[in-house]
Write a protein that holds these residues in place. Structure first.
Motif, PDB file in Angstrom:
ATOM      1  N   ALA A  23       0.822  -1.210   0.000  1.00  0.00           N
ATOM      2  CA  ALA A  23       0.000   0.000   0.000  1.00  0.00           C
ATOM      3  C   ALA A  23       0.855   1.259   0.000  1.00  0.00           C
ATOM      4  O   ALA A  23       0.555   2.225  -0.712  1.00  0.00           O
ATOM      5  N   GLY A  24       1.939   1.251   0.785  1.00  0.00           N
ATOM      6  CA  GLY A  24       2.828   2.403   0.818  1.00  0.00           C
ATOM      7  C   GLY A  24       3.480   2.662  -0.521  1.00  0.00           C
ATOM      8  O   GLY A  24       3.602   3.814  -0.967  1.00  0.00           O
ATOM      9  N   GLU A 106       8.314  -3.937  14.993  1.00  0.00           N
ATOM     10  CA  GLU A 106       9.130  -2.769  14.645  1.00  0.00           C
ATOM     11  C   GLU A 106       9.099  -2.527  13.137  1.00  0.00           C
ATOM     12  O   GLU A 106       9.048  -1.388  12.670  1.00  0.00           O
ATOM     13  N   VAL A 107       9.137  -3.604  12.360  1.00  0.00           N
ATOM     14  CA  VAL A 107       9.051  -3.482  10.905  1.00  0.00           C
ATOM     15  C   VAL A 107       7.681  -2.945  10.513  1.00  0.00           C
ATOM     16  O   VAL A 107       7.564  -2.042   9.670  1.00  0.00           O
ATOM     17  N   GLU A 108       6.636  -3.472  11.128  1.00  0.00           N
ATOM     18  CA  GLU A 108       5.279  -3.002  10.839  1.00  0.00           C
ATOM     19  C   GLU A 108       5.131  -1.522  11.150  1.00  0.00           C
ATOM     20  O   GLU A 108       4.505  -0.772  10.389  1.00  0.00           O
ATOM     21  N   GLN A 109       5.682  -1.071  12.269  1.00  0.00           N
ATOM     22  CA  GLN A 109       5.546   0.331  12.662  1.00  0.00           C
ATOM     23  C   GLN A 109       6.203   1.242  11.628  1.00  0.00           C
ATOM     24  O   GLN A 109       5.631   2.267  11.233  1.00  0.00           O
ATOM     25  N   ALA A 110       7.395   0.869  11.175  1.00  0.00           N
ATOM     26  CA  ALA A 110       8.088   1.679  10.169  1.00  0.00           C
ATOM     27  C   ALA A 110       7.295   1.726   8.868  1.00  0.00           C
ATOM     28  O   ALA A 110       7.164   2.784   8.228  1.00  0.00           O
ATOM     29  N   LEU A 111       6.738   0.586   8.461  1.00  0.00           N
ATOM     30  CA  LEU A 111       5.962   0.541   7.220  1.00  0.00           C
ATOM     31  C   LEU A 111       4.641   1.284   7.353  1.00  0.00           C
ATOM     32  O   LEU A 111       4.172   1.921   6.396  1.00  0.00           O
ATOM     33  N   LEU A 112       4.030   1.232   8.535  1.00  0.00           N
ATOM     34  CA  LEU A 112       2.785   1.967   8.767  1.00  0.00           C
ATOM     35  C   LEU A 112       3.017   3.467   8.680  1.00  0.00           C
ATOM     36  O   LEU A 112       2.234   4.204   8.057  1.00  0.00           O
ATOM     37  N   GLU A 113       4.084   3.946   9.295  1.00  0.00           N
ATOM     38  CA  GLU A 113       4.383   5.378   9.241  1.00  0.00           C
ATOM     39  C   GLU A 113       4.615   5.831   7.803  1.00  0.00           C
ATOM     40  O   GLU A 113       4.155   6.903   7.387  1.00  0.00           O
ATOM     41  N   ARG A 114       5.311   5.002   7.025  1.00  0.00           N
ATOM     42  CA  ARG A 114       5.548   5.340   5.623  1.00  0.00           C
ATOM     43  C   ARG A 114       4.236   5.359   4.839  1.00  0.00           C
ATOM     44  O   ARG A 114       3.991   6.272   4.048  1.00  0.00           O
ATOM     45  N   ALA A 115       3.393   4.346   5.040  1.00  0.00           N
ATOM     46  CA  ALA A 115       2.126   4.278   4.307  1.00  0.00           C
ATOM     47  C   ALA A 115       1.234   5.462   4.654  1.00  0.00           C
ATOM     48  O   ALA A 115       0.591   6.056   3.773  1.00  0.00           O
ATOM     49  N   THR A 116       1.182   5.813   5.924  1.00  0.00           N
ATOM     50  CA  THR A 116       0.363   6.946   6.355  1.00  0.00           C
ATOM     51  C   THR A 116       0.855   8.239   5.724  1.00  0.00           C
ATOM     52  O   THR A 116       0.064   9.047   5.215  1.00  0.00           O
ATOM     53  N   ALA A 117       2.176   8.440   5.737  1.00  0.00           N
ATOM     54  CA  ALA A 117       2.755   9.655   5.156  1.00  0.00           C
ATOM     55  C   ALA A 117       2.508   9.733   3.653  1.00  0.00           C
ATOM     56  O   ALA A 117       2.370  10.827   3.088  1.00  0.00           O
ATOM     57  N   ALA A 118       2.437   8.575   2.994  1.00  0.00           N
ATOM     58  CA  ALA A 118       2.229   8.553   1.544  1.00  0.00           C
ATOM     59  C   ALA A 118       0.774   8.794   1.168  1.00  0.00           C
ATOM     60  O   ALA A 118       0.475   9.023  -0.012  1.00  0.00           O
ATOM     61  N   GLY A 119      -0.140   8.725   2.136  1.00  0.00           N
ATOM     62  CA  GLY A 119      -1.537   9.020   1.864  1.00  0.00           C
ATOM     63  C   GLY A 119      -2.451   7.833   1.737  1.00  0.00           C
ATOM     64  O   GLY A 119      -3.566   7.954   1.205  1.00  0.00           O
TER      65      GLY A 119
END
Length: 479
Positions: A23-24, A106-119
């Motif tokens: 998704a990101g 920890e991997v999920e958190q990093a990917l979630l932050e990226r996906a959220t920032a990407a919209g």
């Protein structure tokens, strides 16, 4: 209750690592993405994955995430297989010559932050009830926190785990078998910390794996062959201690547990990763034993392979038969990789539990070859770490086509000083020799179209090879 209707380009079902990366990527490429997740919004610490292998770290590096995760995890520079052999990862042809030991959350958190920032539009507490697809799109029927939800999209990707609702909705079979019928999981405190970062033991019909969370607790995964218990049966701490003592010779003075559970491990793979406009990835497409720690890694690499292809098609950069061929290449490239992972992880379990003189001799022989014969050792490392996988290249293509692109040094510029920094733009990268020249793909070819929109960088290693590198870090063309 009235149904909420929404339009989007791609629906991704499942907000685990595979779905979050996919998704990101799509959102970063300008695609409207809705990520549907049955759970409430939270990052669970009840994860089974602790190992991030070199190829996955390279994919995360291409998204600007690897360095941050490296700072939170711990590097393990050797892997022990069969309970007999240690593979020295210092010989890997990668920037990441180790396994990163880090909890999946920890991997999920990093990917979630990226996906959220990407919209990415996040739809938590939303359960898929069914879907229909036609020539122009997919309609998703779901139940959300405020009632029924209808989503209409061009494509849908199921990243919703081994019990995938997407897989069931399109009628995909999931053939295979159970390989471990009763496995225990526990998060425990140990008064005596293990000497090794990752501890693995196989002895007297028992297996035990121990990994640190970094907060004083350790994840223990273990089983005893022939001791099959229902998944809903209570798990007492003494059973965990007994398995650890049997497999490792000690329970490391286990103090208490904050969580215990049981589960089983299957070997299964869908026959098709694509059904019309619906795709499956990660555990929705393939499951296998935890041996080798390849589950999360394989799913993330599925997502990296599919995301750029969907983006090309949704943006209209390829159309018609060419678009269908590109989307079909996801199955053609990733299904064989999933098959190898299922077979090799199962082979590790069977070698570890070998019975009888002949079986044990065979297991010892395999371990001896993998540990001391250089080609076999490289092959084993390539499979486990993901570095060695390559995709089929067209007849007559350059030998590098389909292979993982090495992180070649670049003449410093706006796109960075090495290839995987340049890949962070999410586009094709055209690598030209140090003299600034280099060949181009044949005019009118699909590769020529990709090259026309590529980031152009100049290699700094003196190699005269020109490359066109796909957004997922594999070579599309070379000369």
């Amino acid at each position: 209750m009235s149904s909420q209707e929404r339009e989007t380009d791609v629906v991704v079902v499942g907000a685990g690592p595979t779905g979050l990366l996919l998704a990101g990527d799509l959102a970063a490429a300008g695609i409207r993405v809705t990520l549907v997740e049955r759970r409430l919004r939270r990052i669970s610490n009840l994860s089974r994955a602790f190992a991030v292998h070199a190829r996955t770290l390279e994919q995360l590096d291409a998204r600007g995430l690897a360095d941050g995760l490296e700072a939170k995890g711990r590097a393990l520079r050797g892997l022990r297989l069969f309970g007999r052999v240690t593979l020295d990862l210092g010989a890997l042809p990668s920037r990441f010559r180790h396994v990163l030991v880090i909890p999946q959350y920890e991997v999920e958190q990093a990917l979630l932050e990226r996906a959220t920032a990407a919209g990415v539009t996040l739809a938590y507490d939303t359960e898929l009830l069914g879907l229909t697809q036609g020539g122009d799109g997919v309609t998703v029927h779901a139940a959300g926190p405020d009632g029924p939800v209808t989503l209409r999209s061009a494509y849908l990707v199921g990243c919703d785990g081994h019990r995938s609702a997407v897989r069931r909705a399109v009628g995909l079979p999931f053939p295979g078998r159970s390989v471990i019928r009763s496995m225990v999981l526990a998060d425990v405190r140990l008064a005596q910390e293990p000497a090794d970062l990752l501890t693995v033991g196989v002895r007297d019909d028992a297996f035990c794996f121990v990994a640190p969370f970094g907060d004083g607790y350790f994840r223990v995964i273990g089983w005893r062959w022939g001791h099959d218990v229902a998944e809903d049966a209570p798990l007492e701490l003494e059973e965990v201690r007994a398995i650890m003592r049997q497999a490792l010779g000690t329970d490391h003075a286990m103090i208490d547990a904050r969580w215990t559970s049981r589960f089983h491990s299957d070997e299964r793979q869908v026959p098709a990763y694509r059904t019309g406009r619906v795709f499956v990835a990660g555990d929705a497409a393939h499951v296998h034993s935890p041996a080798g720690g390849q589950g999360m890694n394989t799913g993330l690499q599925d997502a990296a392979n599919l995301s750029w292809k969907l983006a090309e098609v949704v943006r209209g950069e390829v159309a018609g038969a060419e678009a269908e061929s590109l989307l079909d290449s996801y199955h053609a490239e990733r299904h064989p990789v999933g098959r190898v992972v299922v077979l090799t992880s199962g082979g590790l379990v069977r070698a570890a539990r070998a019975r009888g003189l002949v079986s044990r001799a065979l297991g010892a022989g395999i371990g001896l070859v993998a540990g001391h014969v250089a080609p076999a050792r490289r092959r084993a490392m390539g499979i486990v770490t993901g570095i060695g996988f390559a995709y089929r290249r067209p007849r007559g293509a350059h030998r590098l086509v389909g292979r993982r692109a090495a992180d070649v040094p670049l003449v410093p510029g706006a796109s960075g000083t090495r290839l995987y920094e340049a890949l962070r733009e999410g586009r094709f990268v055209r690598v030209v020799p140090s003299d600034g020249g280099g060949a181009l793909p044949a005019a009118g070819s699909r590769e020529a179209g990709w090259a026309a929109g590529a980031v152009v960088v100049q290699r700094a290693d003196g190699d005269p090879t020109a490359l066109l590198v796909r957004p997922d870090g594999y070579v599309a063309w070379a000369a």
